[in-house]
Enzyme design. Sequence first.
Site, PDB file in Angstrom:
ATOM      1  CG  HIS A 238      -1.790  -1.154   1.386  1.00  0.00           C
ATOM      2  ND1 HIS A 238      -2.369  -1.778   0.321  1.00  0.00           N
ATOM      3  CD2 HIS A 238      -2.203  -1.829   2.477  1.00  0.00           C
ATOM      4  CE1 HIS A 238      -3.108  -2.785   0.761  1.00  0.00           C
ATOM      5  NE2 HIS A 238      -3.020  -2.845   2.061  1.00  0.00           N
ATOM      6  CE  LYS A 324      -2.175  -4.298  11.253  1.00  0.00           C
ATOM      7  NZ  LYS A 324      -2.743  -3.556  10.132  1.00  0.00           N
TER       8      LYS A 324
HETATM    9  C1  BG6 Z   1      -4.886  -4.550   4.699  1.00  0.00           C
HETATM   10  C2  BG6 Z   1      -3.893  -5.039   5.703  1.00  0.00           C
HETATM   11  O1  BG6 Z   1      -4.418  -4.795   3.396  1.00  0.00           O
HETATM   12  O2  BG6 Z   1      -5.113  -3.163   4.875  1.00  0.00           O
HETATM   13  C3  BG6 Z   1      -4.367  -4.738   7.102  1.00  0.00           C
HETATM   14  O3  BG6 Z   1      -3.686  -6.445   5.553  1.00  0.00           O
HETATM   15  C4  BG6 Z   1      -4.730  -3.274   7.255  1.00  0.00           C
HETATM   16  O4  BG6 Z   1      -3.380  -5.116   8.053  1.00  0.00           O
HETATM   17  C5  BG6 Z   1      -5.677  -2.836   6.132  1.00  0.00           C
HETATM   18  O5  BG6 Z   1      -5.341  -3.070   8.513  1.00  0.00           O
HETATM   19  C6  BG6 Z   1      -5.961  -1.344   6.153  1.00  0.00           C
HETATM   20  O6  BG6 Z   1      -6.908  -1.054   5.156  1.00  0.00           O
HETATM   21  P1  BG6 Z   1      -7.946   0.150   5.264  1.00  0.00           P
HETATM   22  O7  BG6 Z   1      -8.690   0.122   3.973  1.00  0.00           O
HETATM   23  O8  BG6 Z   1      -8.792  -0.130   6.453  1.00  0.00           O
HETATM   24  O9  BG6 Z   1      -7.127   1.385   5.430  1.00  0.00           O
END
Ligand code: BG6
Length: 466
Positions: A238, A324
């Site tokens: 991401h 986290k």
């Molecule tokens: C996911 C991860 O791809 O994205 C998670 O595996 C994370 O660990 C999540 O919490 C966060 O996504 P969003 O859309 O809630 O920001």
Amino acid sequence: RTAVPTLFVLFGGTGDLAKRKLFPGLYRLYRRGLVPGEFRVIGTGRTSPGGDEAYRALLEEWVRKFAGDDFDDAAWARFAARITFTASSAQDGWALAARVRAAQAQLGPGAETVLYLSVPPTTMEPVVSMLGRTGLAAGARLVLEKPFGSDLASARSLNAALHGVFDEDRLFRIDHFLGKEAVQNILAFRFANGMFEPLWNRDRIAYVQIDVPEVIGIEGRAAFMESTGTFRDMVCTHLFQMLGFLALEPPASLTADALREEKRKVFAAVRDIAPRDVVFGQYDGYRAEDGVDPASTVETFAAVRVWVDNWRWQGVPFLLRTGKAMAESRRTITLGLHEPPTRLFPSAEGTPNELVFDLSDDARVRVEFRVKRPGPRLEVGHAQLSLDVSEAFPGEQALEAYERLLLDVLNDDRTLFTSADEVERLWELSDPVLEGAPKVLPYPRGSWGPDAVRELAGERGWRLPE
Ligand code: BG6
């Protein structure tokens, strides 16, 4: 395009993603008239929930919970009538193949098939070869959930296995952050306005921060976290993708190929990441979580300083941070501008200018700047201009990230998906970080990470909290 009859086959049909995102997302798209009129879904997985009726009952429970106010009994009944379940495994996909062929025949000639793999990374390759063996792959598009491999070697091997069965232009590698409205808004900001793009370079920008702290801990995902860690889960996916979108050169058009080519060039220009530019952390109490090794050294926090060695960005630090059990949950991109060349206002407070994108579902954009304080003296204070995108367009509803991406898959649009080259390049950058990973430092739950992370940001510090 949405007129084309489509069969959607979901591997991992009883899994967590199906529950939280995929079925609620498909249902919402259906309610908005965005799925094809002729649309069928086959859920699949190793264990059957007990037949089609039992499966629909399970889905109803999920969709009621996660589609919120959009749930409507009559609409659900019409949608659910299109859904069935057939068990399959990497070893045996023949029963599924038979059901898929029957559904395709019902949908008629010209029907398209989308296969969606929401399965653990170790199962991906065996499932892909099963798709080839059973003929399920023929003519189908394939969607793959992240993580895509766990290092460069495994990503290459998975790409090779995929290319043995699918052409690259049939592959949709998901990175759901790319489905967030705000990411496309970055493109709109830069290239649909005359105001921002002139700022978008080293002459004006002093730093970029991509900050995704999360309050949640591992929420029962111990096995996943232990085998993946935060760097693989969040940074080399991401956060790097956000960096690619922010840093790219103006593309010739907004086609998938043009955008991807520009993103590829950004990743090619990223300098090898030095160990001094990396901080890993683990929150206190992580080792006591159910399913976690009591001696685990897995990182639940990662911060990285990235340098993009090209004409536009030379010398501008890109600071990436996520973890986290942190103090707040945010998804923020900040571009910080240089101080003005002279200090005419000695009393000026706060940072000079920042452009802040909030990547939450209700996208917001903010400009931080200095203004004259009202009153008799010429003193300067800190203020902000804030735009709530949903308020600017009342009545128009944003798509949630997975909804956007599901829709793009149905429309055969790969713009917001990642390519084989890109993924391999990101592992090439990530492997040395993971191999030479610094010692994992402890941090208290509810904090902003280990103390060492402050040094990474330098003088102006991390921009969160406000
Ligand atoms: C996911 C991860 O791809 O994205 C998670 O595996 C994370 O660990 C999540 O919490 C966060 O996504 P969003 O859309 O809630 O920001």
